[in-house]
Design a protein around this motif. Structure first.
Motif, PDB file in Angstrom:
ATOM      1  N   ALA A  11       0.857  -1.265  -0.042  1.00 28.92           N
ATOM      2  CA  ALA A  11      -0.009  -0.170   0.026  1.00 28.92           C
ATOM      3  C   ALA A  11       0.784   1.097  -0.103  1.00 28.92           C
ATOM      4  O   ALA A  11       0.628   2.336  -0.587  1.00 28.92           O
ATOM      5  CB  ALA A  11      -1.016   0.014   1.052  1.00 28.92           C
ATOM      6  N   SER A  12       1.932   1.157   0.637  1.00 28.48           N
ATOM      7  CA  SER A  12       2.795   2.424   0.648  1.00 28.48           C
ATOM      8  C   SER A  12       4.002   2.254  -0.201  1.00 28.48           C
ATOM      9  O   SER A  12       4.905   3.235  -0.485  1.00 28.48           O
ATOM     10  CB  SER A  12       3.433   2.468   1.999  1.00 28.48           C
ATOM     11  OG  SER A  12       4.211   1.212   2.576  1.00 28.48           O
ATOM     12  N   LEU A  32      -4.130   4.318  -8.157  1.00 24.37           N
ATOM     13  CA  LEU A  32      -4.758   3.979  -7.017  1.00 24.37           C
ATOM     14  C   LEU A  32      -6.082   3.098  -7.435  1.00 24.37           C
ATOM     15  O   LEU A  32      -6.464   2.187  -6.781  1.00 24.37           O
ATOM     16  CB  LEU A  32      -5.571   5.093  -6.167  1.00 24.37           C
ATOM     17  CG  LEU A  32      -4.494   5.823  -5.365  1.00 24.37           C
ATOM     18  CD1 LEU A  32      -5.013   7.100  -4.917  1.00 24.37           C
ATOM     19  CD2 LEU A  32      -3.948   5.034  -4.183  1.00 24.37           C
ATOM     20  N   VAL A  33      -6.496   3.046  -8.726  1.00 28.09           N
ATOM     21  CA  VAL A  33      -7.400   2.276  -9.274  1.00 28.09           C
ATOM     22  C   VAL A  33      -6.915   0.880  -9.338  1.00 28.09           C
ATOM     23  O   VAL A  33      -7.685  -0.127  -9.048  1.00 28.09           O
ATOM     24  CB  VAL A  33      -8.036   2.742 -10.709  1.00 28.09           C
ATOM     25  CG1 VAL A  33      -8.869   1.639 -11.547  1.00 28.09           C
ATOM     26  CG2 VAL A  33      -8.959   4.078 -10.567  1.00 28.09           C
ATOM     27  N   GLU A  34      -5.879   0.745  -9.780  1.00 37.65           N
ATOM     28  CA  GLU A  34      -5.162  -0.618  -9.766  1.00 37.65           C
ATOM     29  C   GLU A  34      -4.862  -1.060  -8.439  1.00 37.65           C
ATOM     30  O   GLU A  34      -5.175  -2.789  -8.487  1.00 37.65           O
ATOM     31  CB  GLU A  34      -3.696  -0.437 -10.747  1.00 37.65           C
ATOM     32  CG  GLU A  34      -4.105  -0.250 -12.095  1.00 37.65           C
ATOM     33  CD  GLU A  34      -2.673  -0.221 -12.924  1.00 37.65           C
ATOM     34  OE1 GLU A  34      -1.631  -0.577 -12.247  1.00 37.65           O
ATOM     35  OE2 GLU A  34      -2.639   0.154 -14.069  1.00 37.65           O
ATOM     36  N   ARG A  35      -4.522  -0.613  -7.636  1.00 37.45           N
ATOM     37  CA  ARG A  35      -4.215  -0.945  -6.174  1.00 37.45           C
ATOM     38  C   ARG A  35      -5.529  -1.403  -5.625  1.00 37.45           C
ATOM     39  O   ARG A  35      -5.769  -2.362  -4.881  1.00 37.45           O
ATOM     40  CB  ARG A  35      -3.540   0.055  -5.268  1.00 37.45           C
ATOM     41  CG  ARG A  35      -2.236   0.371  -5.826  1.00 37.45           C
ATOM     42  CD  ARG A  35      -1.227   1.211  -4.790  1.00 37.45           C
ATOM     43  NE  ARG A  35      -0.070   1.512  -5.611  1.00 37.45           N
ATOM     44  CZ  ARG A  35       0.992   2.004  -4.885  1.00 37.45           C
ATOM     45  NH1 ARG A  35       0.770   2.047  -3.565  1.00 37.45           N
ATOM     46  NH2 ARG A  35       2.059   2.135  -5.495  1.00 37.45           N
ATOM     47  N   ILE A  36      -6.783  -0.714  -5.617  1.00 40.49           N
ATOM     48  CA  ILE A  36      -7.864  -1.042  -5.419  1.00 40.49           C
ATOM     49  C   ILE A  36      -8.510  -2.293  -5.829  1.00 40.49           C
ATOM     50  O   ILE A  36      -8.931  -3.163  -5.328  1.00 40.49           O
ATOM     51  CB  ILE A  36      -8.848   0.034  -5.475  1.00 40.49           C
ATOM     52  CG1 ILE A  36      -8.598   1.386  -4.403  1.00 40.49           C
ATOM     53  CG2 ILE A  36     -10.144  -0.227  -5.005  1.00 40.49           C
ATOM     54  CD1 ILE A  36      -9.565   2.495  -4.742  1.00 40.49           C
ATOM     55  N   VAL A  37      -8.235  -2.347  -7.163  1.00 43.12           N
ATOM     56  CA  VAL A  37      -8.805  -3.702  -7.991  1.00 43.12           C
ATOM     57  C   VAL A  37      -7.978  -4.893  -7.576  1.00 43.12           C
ATOM     58  O   VAL A  37      -8.636  -5.743  -7.227  1.00 43.12           O
ATOM     59  CB  VAL A  37      -8.950  -3.312  -9.326  1.00 43.12           C
ATOM     60  CG1 VAL A  37      -9.050  -4.625  -9.950  1.00 43.12           C
ATOM     61  CG2 VAL A  37     -10.016  -2.426  -9.786  1.00 43.12           C
ATOM     62  N   PRO A  46     -10.112   1.704   5.154  1.00 43.58           N
ATOM     63  CA  PRO A  46      -9.824   3.067   4.891  1.00 43.58           C
ATOM     64  C   PRO A  46      -8.836   3.214   3.849  1.00 43.58           C
ATOM     65  O   PRO A  46      -7.724   2.445   3.969  1.00 43.58           O
ATOM     66  CB  PRO A  46      -9.529   3.645   6.012  1.00 43.58           C
ATOM     67  CG  PRO A  46      -8.949   2.736   6.784  1.00 43.58           C
ATOM     68  CD  PRO A  46      -9.722   1.334   6.591  1.00 43.58           C
ATOM     69  N   LEU A  47      -8.851   4.302   2.870  1.00 47.26           N
ATOM     70  CA  LEU A  47      -7.862   4.529   2.038  1.00 47.26           C
ATOM     71  C   LEU A  47      -6.827   5.176   2.990  1.00 47.26           C
ATOM     72  O   LEU A  47      -7.016   5.956   3.896  1.00 47.26           O
ATOM     73  CB  LEU A  47      -8.124   5.556   1.024  1.00 47.26           C
ATOM     74  CG  LEU A  47      -7.396   5.603  -0.358  1.00 47.26           C
ATOM     75  CD1 LEU A  47      -7.173   4.296  -1.211  1.00 47.26           C
ATOM     76  CD2 LEU A  47      -7.852   6.593  -1.337  1.00 47.26           C
ATOM     77  N   LEU A  99     -10.732   3.097 -16.606  1.00 49.54           N
ATOM     78  CA  LEU A  99      -9.538   2.642 -15.857  1.00 49.54           C
ATOM     79  C   LEU A  99     -10.210   1.299 -15.075  1.00 49.54           C
ATOM     80  O   LEU A  99      -9.311   0.465 -14.673  1.00 49.54           O
ATOM     81  CB  LEU A  99      -9.292   3.739 -14.884  1.00 49.54           C
ATOM     82  CG  LEU A  99      -8.575   4.967 -15.652  1.00 49.54           C
ATOM     83  CD1 LEU A  99      -8.157   5.985 -14.634  1.00 49.54           C
ATOM     84  CD2 LEU A  99      -7.189   4.453 -16.081  1.00 49.54           C
ATOM     85  N   VAL A 100     -11.338   1.605 -14.587  1.00 50.21           N
ATOM     86  CA  VAL A 100     -11.719   0.291 -13.787  1.00 50.21           C
ATOM     87  C   VAL A 100     -11.888  -0.977 -14.462  1.00 50.21           C
ATOM     88  O   VAL A 100     -11.817  -2.060 -14.176  1.00 50.21           O
ATOM     89  CB  VAL A 100     -13.254   0.638 -13.175  1.00 50.21           C
ATOM     90  CG1 VAL A 100     -13.894  -0.349 -12.503  1.00 50.21           C
ATOM     91  CG2 VAL A 100     -13.052   2.225 -12.211  1.00 50.21           C
ATOM     92  N   LEU A 101     -12.712  -0.812 -15.836  1.00 46.84           N
ATOM     93  CA  LEU A 101     -12.788  -2.033 -16.569  1.00 46.84           C
ATOM     94  C   LEU A 101     -11.516  -2.677 -16.812  1.00 46.84           C
ATOM     95  O   LEU A 101     -11.364  -3.742 -16.585  1.00 46.84           O
ATOM     96  CB  LEU A 101     -13.713  -1.573 -17.732  1.00 46.84           C
ATOM     97  CG  LEU A 101     -14.064  -2.684 -18.691  1.00 46.84           C
ATOM     98  CD1 LEU A 101     -14.681  -3.845 -17.877  1.00 46.84           C
ATOM     99  CD2 LEU A 101     -14.743  -2.284 -19.970  1.00 46.84           C
ATOM    100  N   ALA A 102     -10.579  -1.808 -17.274  1.00 49.88           N
ATOM    101  CA  ALA A 102      -9.214  -2.197 -17.846  1.00 49.88           C
ATOM    102  C   ALA A 102      -8.423  -2.983 -16.533  1.00 49.88           C
ATOM    103  O   ALA A 102      -7.811  -4.041 -16.611  1.00 49.88           O
ATOM    104  CB  ALA A 102      -8.444  -1.314 -18.380  1.00 49.88           C
TER     105      ALA A 102
END
Length: 256
Positions: A11-12, A32-37, A46-47, A99-102
């Motif tokens: 995360a860091s 961040l999108v990639e890390r969340i997915v 929490p972020l 971004l989310v779909l990819a």
């Protein structure tokens, strides 16, 4: 190292940017999108707070706040006054967002998200073929026939073939007049059309079989048979995808 320690480390971890991006907010958002997915920041957690994100990405608070705002617009986080920023469950994510779909497709080894994409295409394009069979004029029919004939000539060139394949489908979608359905299909296709996981096998025989499906669709539209055209489109999209994904060894969950 425990899983929780590994998650904290990931995360860091600094982003793997070859060079510092021009648009920092966009780059931070994409990372961040990639890390969340990927689950580095799991749903319901929490972020990391602003100071940590600023340090991680070497950016200002302004950049981080803009990135978080964009994440919120994409449905990936929820911001509550006094409670911080929480990662939302996948059911809340905007799956039409590029971004989310990819990122979701890249992370999904089961191909389930691509199965869902094909089901969505199939529903929308079958309905548009139904309408096109009722509305198509002679000029449109001539164009569809020319496209099918041209694809017969291109079966040895899968790249050119697939360009004409997309044009054929788009002609039908335009003829239906359903701009929203066409927009959804085009948005989904644009994210996967150049990916090997979606395109799958490309042998000559598959192009030949695919164009038999196109010709059947054209013939039923030319006969002004709405139900027949819809069924032919449904069958064509289903069969084409089953063949393309057959080399993955993954179970399929396509449903009518």
């Amino acid at each position: 190292m425990t899983p929780s320690q590994e998650t904290t480390l990931n995360a860091s971890a600094p982003p793997a940017w070859a060079r510092r991006p021009t648009n920092l907010a966009r780059a931070v958002t994409a990372e961040l999108v990639e890390r969340i997915v990927r689950g580095v920041h799991p749903s319901g957690t929490p972020l990391p707070p602003e100071p940590i994100l600023c340090e991680t990405f070497s950016v200002s608070r302004t950049v981080v706040r803009e990135a978080v705002k964009i994440l919120q617009e994409k449905g990936l986080v929820q911001v509550r006054q006094g409670a911080g920023t929480t990662v939302t469950p996948p059911s809340m994510w905007d799956m039409l967002d590029e971004l989310v779909l990819a990122a979701t497709i890249a992370e999904d080894d089961s191909l389930a998200i691509l199965d869902d994409l094909v089901v969505t295409r199939r529903v929308l394009e079958s309905d548009m073929a139904n309408v096109a069979a009722r509305l198509a004029d002679q000029e449109t029919l001539d164009r569809l026939r020319a496209q099918v004939d041209r694809m017969d000539e291109l079966v040895d060139d899968h790249v050119a073939y697939h360009e004409h394949d997309r044009a054929f489908h788009d002609t039908i979608m335009q003829t239906s007049g359903n701009r929203i359905a066409r927009g959804v299909v085009r948005a989904l296709e644009s994210q996967v059309v150049n990916t090997a996981r979606y395109m799958g096998r490309t042998e000559r025989s598959l192009c030949v079989a695919s164009n038999r499906g196109h010709r059947r669709i054209y013939e039923l539209i030319a006969a002004h048979d709405p139900d027949g055209a819809a069924e032919a489109m449904f069958t064509h999209i289903t069969e084409a995808w089953l063949v393309r994904r057959s080399g993955s060894g993954r179970p399929m969950r396509l449903q009518r």
